[in-house]
Scaffold this active site. Structure first.
Site, PDB file in Angstrom:
ATOM      1  N   ARG A 174       0.916  -1.325  -0.126  1.00 50.31           N
ATOM      2  CA  ARG A 174      -0.077   0.051   0.205  1.00 50.31           C
ATOM      3  C   ARG A 174       0.928   1.275   0.207  1.00 50.31           C
ATOM      4  NH1 ARG A 174      -3.107  -2.140   5.285  1.00 50.31           N
ATOM      5  NH2 ARG A 174      -4.048  -4.011   4.343  1.00 50.31           N
TER       6      ARG A 174
ATOM      7  N   ASP B 195       0.782   5.393   0.912  1.00 48.71           N
ATOM      8  CA  ASP B 195       0.108   6.236   1.501  1.00 48.71           C
ATOM      9  C   ASP B 195      -0.579   7.486   0.657  1.00 48.71           C
ATOM     10  OD1 ASP B 195       0.688   5.014   4.046  1.00 48.71           O
ATOM     11  OD2 ASP B 195       2.505   6.231   4.324  1.00 48.71           O
TER      12      ASP B 195
ATOM     13  N   ARG C 252       9.512   7.365   5.376  1.00 47.67           N
ATOM     14  CA  ARG C 252       9.227   8.852   5.663  1.00 47.67           C
ATOM     15  C   ARG C 252       9.893   9.141   7.126  1.00 47.67           C
ATOM     16  NH1 ARG C 252       2.996   9.186   4.861  1.00 47.67           N
ATOM     17  NH2 ARG C 252       3.419  11.508   5.629  1.00 47.67           N
TER      18      ARG C 252
END
Length: 247
Positions: A52, A54, A200
């Site tokens: 996935r 974001d 991140r």
């Protein structure tokens, strides 16, 4: 009618989407692409991705697959989908793969790139694709910190809460900094797998080193602490790109 497994490689601009995963109250990449596939094949499908992404995150080569009984050939699937999809999603490749192929479980490694525009003036036309940092960054110190990541480590310090991964140990194959080129820095991390927001969170902490808030020994301490509270902020999503998936 025999089932067929079709693998797609997608490129997408995630700026206007609530991430990859289908949601009830948000437009997502998976939701949009699944609907267009279902129009073509005339049956419900489940599109499985390598992982996935974001909200706001982009992909150059996202790998996904779906099983269908349709007789539409992969090359026609690519052509048809690209005529139906919005301009910010593009099918780069389409091909048959064995039924046992699974986009997520068969991954050997993934490569992410994070882009930072490090100069005083912003670029308005890149605002959805970079993290703009006005103050000069110490690129050498940032590169040293990234080098610390290679190998097998417990990355709990860089894992956001809410992660479904019980095992925080991951193997990083490559972590390097490219640039600056016209103020553009590119942080590249390749690993066998990633934790929730791992890239991140790493970038936010590496930027702290670039700002002189920590040095490479401090970065090592953060990694070894396994404590998310010691690490830096989570870098904004728009600078992150899924570059490559290896099987």
């Amino acid at each position: 009618m025999d089932e067929k497994n079709i693998k797609l490689i997608l490129a997408y601009d995630g700026a206007l989407y609530h991430g990859w995963q289908r949601q009830k109250n948000g437009v997502t990449i998976q939701g949009v692409v699944e609907k267009k596939i279902e129009i073509m094949v005339g049956e419900p499908v489940k599109l499985i991705a390598s992982g996935r992404t974001d909200a706001g995150v982009h992909a150059i080569n996202q790998v996904c697959n779906f099983v269908t009984r349709s007789k539409i050939r992969p090359q026609d699937m690519k052509r048809g989908l690209n005529s139906l999809l919005p301009d910010d999603i593009f099918v780069r490749e389409s091909e048959y793969v064995p039924l046992e192929f699974h986009s997520r479980y068969k991954v050997k490694s993934k490569t992410y790139e994070y882009r930072i525009l490090n100069r005083e003036d912003p670029d308005l036309f890149l605002r959805h694709y970079v993290w703009h940092i006005r103050v000069p960054l110490n690129v050498e110190e940032m590169a040293k910190c990234l080098a610390v990541l290679t190998g097998r480590h417990d990355f709990s310090a860089f894992r956001s809460s809410g992660s479904g991964n019980l095992d925080p140990v991951r193997t990083v194959l490559r972590a390097e900094l490219n640039g600056p080129e016209n103020g553009m820095l590119k942080l590249v991390i390749e690993a066998e797998g990633f934790l929730r927001h791992m890239v991140r969170n790493i970038v936010g902490t590496v930027v702290d080193a670039g700002l002189g808030k920590i040095d490479v020994s401090g970065f090592k301490e953060i990694l070894e602490s396994k404590d998310r509270q010691m690490a830096g902020i989570k870098a904004p999503p728009q600078g992150l790109f899924l570059m490559k998936v290896e099987y």
